[in-house]
Design a protein around this motif. Structure first.
Motif, mmCIF file in Angstrom:
data_model
loop_
_atom_site.group_PDB
_atom_site.id
_atom_site.type_symbol
_atom_site.label_atom_id
_atom_site.label_comp_id
_atom_site.label_asym_id
_atom_site.label_seq_id
_atom_site.Cartn_x
_atom_site.Cartn_y
_atom_site.Cartn_z
ATOM 1 N N SER A 111 1.809 -23.044 53.116
ATOM 2 C CA SER A 111 3.238 -23.301 53.185
ATOM 3 C C SER A 111 3.894 -22.363 54.194
ATOM 4 O O SER A 111 3.624 -21.161 54.225
ATOM 5 N N SER A 112 4.771 -22.916 55.029
ATOM 6 C CA SER A 112 5.451 -22.142 56.061
ATOM 7 C C SER A 112 6.802 -21.612 55.594
ATOM 8 O O SER A 112 7.531 -21.016 56.385
ATOM 9 N N LYS A 113 7.138 -21.810 54.352
ATOM 10 C CA LYS A 113 8.413 -21.353 53.832
ATOM 11 C C LYS A 113 8.414 -19.839 53.714
ATOM 12 O O LYS A 113 7.494 -19.244 53.166
ATOM 13 N N LYS A 114 9.450 -19.218 54.242
ATOM 14 C CA LYS A 114 9.527 -17.763 54.203
ATOM 15 C C LYS A 114 9.833 -17.293 52.783
ATOM 16 O O LYS A 114 10.663 -17.880 52.102
ATOM 17 N N PRO A 115 9.188 -16.227 52.351
ATOM 18 C CA PRO A 115 9.435 -15.735 50.991
ATOM 19 C C PRO A 115 10.801 -15.083 50.875
ATOM 20 O O PRO A 115 11.351 -14.563 51.839
ATOM 21 N N LYS A 116 11.330 -15.123 49.674
ATOM 22 C CA LYS A 116 12.603 -14.498 49.372
ATOM 23 C C LYS A 116 12.361 -13.266 48.502
ATOM 24 O O LYS A 116 11.292 -13.065 47.955
ATOM 25 N N ASN A 117 13.403 -12.466 48.374
ATOM 26 C CA ASN A 117 13.339 -11.260 47.536
ATOM 27 C C ASN A 117 12.137 -10.388 47.916
ATOM 28 O O ASN A 117 11.219 -10.167 47.114
ATOM 29 N N LEU A 118 12.148 -9.917 49.172
ATOM 30 C CA LEU A 118 11.007 -9.158 49.671
ATOM 31 C C LEU A 118 10.788 -7.858 48.917
ATOM 32 O O LEU A 118 9.668 -7.343 48.883
ATOM 33 N N PHE A 119 11.839 -7.307 48.327
ATOM 34 C CA PHE A 119 11.711 -6.029 47.640
ATOM 35 C C PHE A 119 11.417 -6.201 46.147
ATOM 36 O O PHE A 119 11.569 -5.256 45.384
ATOM 37 N N ARG A 120 11.038 -7.390 45.770
ATOM 38 C CA ARG A 120 10.629 -7.641 44.399
ATOM 39 C C ARG A 120 9.170 -8.096 44.385
ATOM 40 O O ARG A 120 8.721 -8.761 45.322
#
Length: 229
Positions: A56-65
């Motif tokens: 999946s090419s979707k960028k992850p969210k909440n990088l600090f979690r």
């Protein structure tokens, strides 16, 4: 310092050094902080995505979690126990010898594995092996693993029943079964509730009769007062 940013974690090591100069002993974490200091940059690379679709090419969210860890067995395990809820009532052995028991499993040979009692986990691992190695569909692999599980469970129950009959033939005595104990506990609870309910009904009837008697007395007194001689 940038507005809205907090750099307290980056100064943990400096604070620990200042405390170490005092007569107080340094904290136990001083060596760990010195060898693995906190990062002083605000950038963070994308964490490893644990998902069923790694492409999946979707960028992850909440990088600090921390990311949610998802294993392919999770959904298979949920579906199996939804179809077989009573399997969760069977006792299971969760103790491992060295933490590497999985390396002795050969799911291509069937559900029964050395040192592992038959349970729903056997079906899940067998189904996963059929899907990944034999390239079977999810439904076909589930049906095959489930059929093998039913055959083994039926054989296990027949062996237990024969063992009990043979033991009774030589004089063995077995206590009450779990079903009998449960039925007796249910009967005791029902009798206790029935006794309590009867008392409640009797109390309500008594209050109703007393209220009705008081109403009759008041009516009679009212009639006597209103009568002219």
């Amino acid at each position: 310092m940038a507005r809205g940013r907090k750099f307290l974690a980056a100064g943990v090591h400096d604070t620990a050094m200042i405390l170490s100069r005092n007569p107080y002993p340094p904290p136990n974490r001083f060596k760990a902080i010195a060898s693995i200091a906190p990062a002083e940059v605000l950038t963070r690379p994308y964490p490893i995505q644990h998902s069923n679709n790694p492409k999946s090419s979707k960028k992850p969210k909440n990088l600090f979690r921390p990311t949610k860890i998802v294993y392919p067995e999770d959904r298979l395990r949920t579906e199996f126990y939804m179809d077989h809820p009573w399997e969760l009532a069977r006792p299971r052995m969760l103790l491992e010898l060295d933490g590497q028991d999985a390396r002795w499993r050969r799911w291509g040979r069937g559900l029964m594995q050395p040192g592992m009692k038959l349970s729903g986990e056997n079906v899940v691992q067998r189904q996963l092996w059929l899907m990944q190695v034999k390239k079977m569909s999810k439904r076909a692999a589930y049906d095959k693993a489930r059929k093998e599980f039913y055959d083994l469970r039926q054989t296990e129950e027949i062996e237990n029943r024969i063992a009990i009959e043979e033991a009774r033939m030589v004089g063995a005595y077995f206590g009450k079964t779990d079903l009998q104990v449960g039925m007796e506990m249910e009967a005791q609870t029902y009798n206790a509730w029935k006794k309590w309910a009867s008392g409640q009904i009797a109390a309500i009837d008594s209050e109703r009769n007393a209220a009705y008697a008081n109403l009759l007395d008041d009516t009679e007194e009212s009639e006597e007062v209103g009568v002219v001689p």
